[in-house]
Design an enzyme around this catalytic site. Structure first.
Site, PDB file in Angstrom:
ATOM      1  N   THR A 104      19.178  31.906  47.863  1.00  0.00           N
ATOM      2  CA  THR A 104      19.705  31.391  49.116  1.00  0.00           C
ATOM      3  C   THR A 104      19.008  32.076  50.293  1.00  0.00           C
ATOM      4  OG1 THR A 104      21.820  30.979  48.065  1.00  0.00           O
ATOM      5  CG2 THR A 104      21.815  31.098  50.463  1.00  0.00           C
ATOM      6  N   GLU A 154      32.064  32.945  54.611  1.00  0.00           N
ATOM      7  CA  GLU A 154      31.313  34.066  54.056  1.00  0.00           C
ATOM      8  C   GLU A 154      30.045  34.197  54.880  1.00  0.00           C
ATOM      9  OE1 GLU A 154      31.017  34.547  49.827  1.00  0.00           O
ATOM     10  OE2 GLU A 154      29.042  35.484  49.984  1.00  0.00           O
ATOM     11  N   HIS A 197      25.266  38.378  49.961  1.00  0.00           N
ATOM     12  CA  HIS A 197      23.832  38.149  49.713  1.00  0.00           C
ATOM     13  C   HIS A 197      23.001  39.393  49.985  1.00  0.00           C
ATOM     14  CE1 HIS A 197      20.575  35.533  48.432  1.00  0.00           C
ATOM     15  NE2 HIS A 197      19.849  36.368  49.136  1.00  0.00           N
TER      16      HIS A 197
HETATM   17  C1  LIG Z   1      25.085  32.153  48.484  1.00  0.00           C
HETATM   18  C2  LIG Z   1      24.489  33.403  47.936  1.00  0.00           C
HETATM   19  O1  LIG Z   1      23.911  34.197  48.638  1.00  0.00           O
HETATM   20  C3  LIG Z   1      24.604  33.677  46.499  1.00  0.00           C
HETATM   21  O2  LIG Z   1      25.916  33.657  46.143  1.00  0.00           O
HETATM   22  C4  LIG Z   1      23.824  32.678  45.680  1.00  0.00           C
HETATM   23  O3  LIG Z   1      24.327  32.662  44.359  1.00  0.00           O
HETATM   24  C5  LIG Z   1      22.365  33.091  45.686  1.00  0.00           C
HETATM   25  O4  LIG Z   1      21.666  32.213  44.854  1.00  0.00           O
HETATM   26  P1  LIG Z   1      21.102  32.775  43.471  1.00  0.00           P
HETATM   27  O5  LIG Z   1      22.275  33.396  42.747  1.00  0.00           O
HETATM   28  O6  LIG Z   1      20.547  31.569  42.779  1.00  0.00           O
HETATM   29  O7  LIG Z   1      20.083  33.824  43.825  1.00  0.00           O
HETATM   30  N1  LIG Z   2      27.568  34.816  48.086  1.00  0.00           N
HETATM   31  C1  LIG Z   2      26.825  36.013  47.729  1.00  0.00           C
HETATM   32  C2  LIG Z   2      26.930  36.267  46.260  1.00  0.00           C
HETATM   33  O1  LIG Z   2      27.772  35.695  45.585  1.00  0.00           O
HETATM   34  C3  LIG Z   2      26.039  37.255  45.629  1.00  0.00           C
HETATM   35  O2  LIG Z   2      24.785  37.334  46.291  1.00  0.00           O
HETATM   36  P1  LIG Z   2      23.758  38.408  45.663  1.00  0.00           P
HETATM   37  O3  LIG Z   2      24.470  39.747  45.658  1.00  0.00           O
HETATM   38  O4  LIG Z   2      23.446  37.950  44.266  1.00  0.00           O
HETATM   39  O5  LIG Z   2      22.586  38.396  46.590  1.00  0.00           O
END
Ligand SMILES: CC(=O)[C@@H](O)[C@H](O)COP(=O)(O)O
Ligand SMILES: NCC(=O)COP(=O)(O)O
Length: 249
Positions: A104, A154, A197
């Site tokens: 993301t 979030e 994230h």
């Molecule tokens: C929205 C976010 O930041 C994460 O929860 C998401 O899951 C990132 O994507 P990946 O897990 O595919 O890296």
């Molecule tokens: N929405 C963020 C999440 O679920 C986890 O993000 P990350 O720690 O895998 O970058």
């Protein structure tokens, strides 16, 4: 503990390792159960359109088996909304998705997608899901999230975490101030404020000092740590970091 920060553990990247060989192991649902046993307040899983990690069967098992809340991350597509209507997870978090992205890259464009998001949010609410919008920490998307009736947002912490990791001190300070300001503004509108994230022990500890945050969702860093110290130890250390930052220890 007053104002205790919840830790949502994202298990996507256990599925990344599983899918590397096309078999059934390691099982991301087992990781979810172990994370809960180790103190996770909830589990987050992102069912991407390309199923690069979490698969439909994983989400169905999580919805059926978890003893703590499931936060189903998804794009606002008919396919995903229909699946959430069927599985009825505790929470549904709408995130942006671009097939070519490695992960993301930013928050959902809630301002530009107001008309498209309104029915999606209504359907998820009707299914009993607590709706969350994954957005940038700026006034316009936060105000739109409130206008759209999402009870939770979030805030995307990736830009700040990257600035910290890259040693870009001025940018990191500016991004932290942006997150803190956004959290305070969102809370003033009555929104429940989460963050996620790219968080690691240090950034989770720093961000925990912002009192408006109610939950952090953390995955990739934790699963990496678990390779070296085990999932239980990684979660315990993250819990301690969050409590230290919140001033709870
Ligand atoms: C929205 C976010 O930041 C994460 O929860 C998401 O899951 C990132 O994507 P990946 O897990 O595919 O890296
Ligand atoms: N929405 C963020 C999440 O679920 C986890 O993000 P990350 O720690 O895998 O970058």
């Amino acid at each position: 503990m007053a104002n205790r920060l919840r830790l949502g553990v994202n298990i996507d990247h256990v599925a990344t390792v599983r899918n590397a060989r096309g078999g059934a192991l390691p099982d991301p649902v087992r990781a979810a159960h172990q994370a809960i046993a180790a103190g996770a307040d909830g589990i987050t899983a992102h069912l991407r359109e390309d199923r690069r990690h979490i698969r439909d069967v994983d989400m169905a098992r999580l919805a059926a088996e978890l003893t703590k809340p499931l936060n189903f991350e998804m794009a606002a597509t008919e396919e995903m909304i229909a699946l959430a209507e069927r599985l009825k997870p505790h929470a549904a978090c709408l995130v942006p998705e671009k097939r070519e992205e490695r992960t993301t890259e930013g928050g959902l464009d809630v301002v530009g997608q107001e008309q498209a998001l309104r029915p999606a949010i209504a359907r998820l609410k009707a299914a009993g899901c607590r709706v969350s919008l994954f957005i940038e920490a700026d006034e316009a998307p936060i105000a739109m999230a409130a206008k759209l009736g999402a009870p939770v947002i979030e805030l995307h912490t990736g830009t700040w975490c990257h600035a910290v990791a890259d040693g870009h001190t001025d940018k990191a300070q500016a991004e932290f101030a942006r997150l803190a300001k956004g959290a305070a503004y969102a809370a003033s509108l009555g929104l429940e404020v989460h963050a996620g994230h790219g968080l690691d022990y240090d950034t989770a500890r720093q961000l925990a000092a912002v009192p408006e945050f109610v939950e952090f969702n953390i995955g990739h860093f934790l699963m990496g740590e678990a390779i070296f110290v085990g999932l239980d130890a990684a979660l315990l250390r993250m819990r301690q970091a969050m409590d230290e930052g919140r001033g709870a220890v």
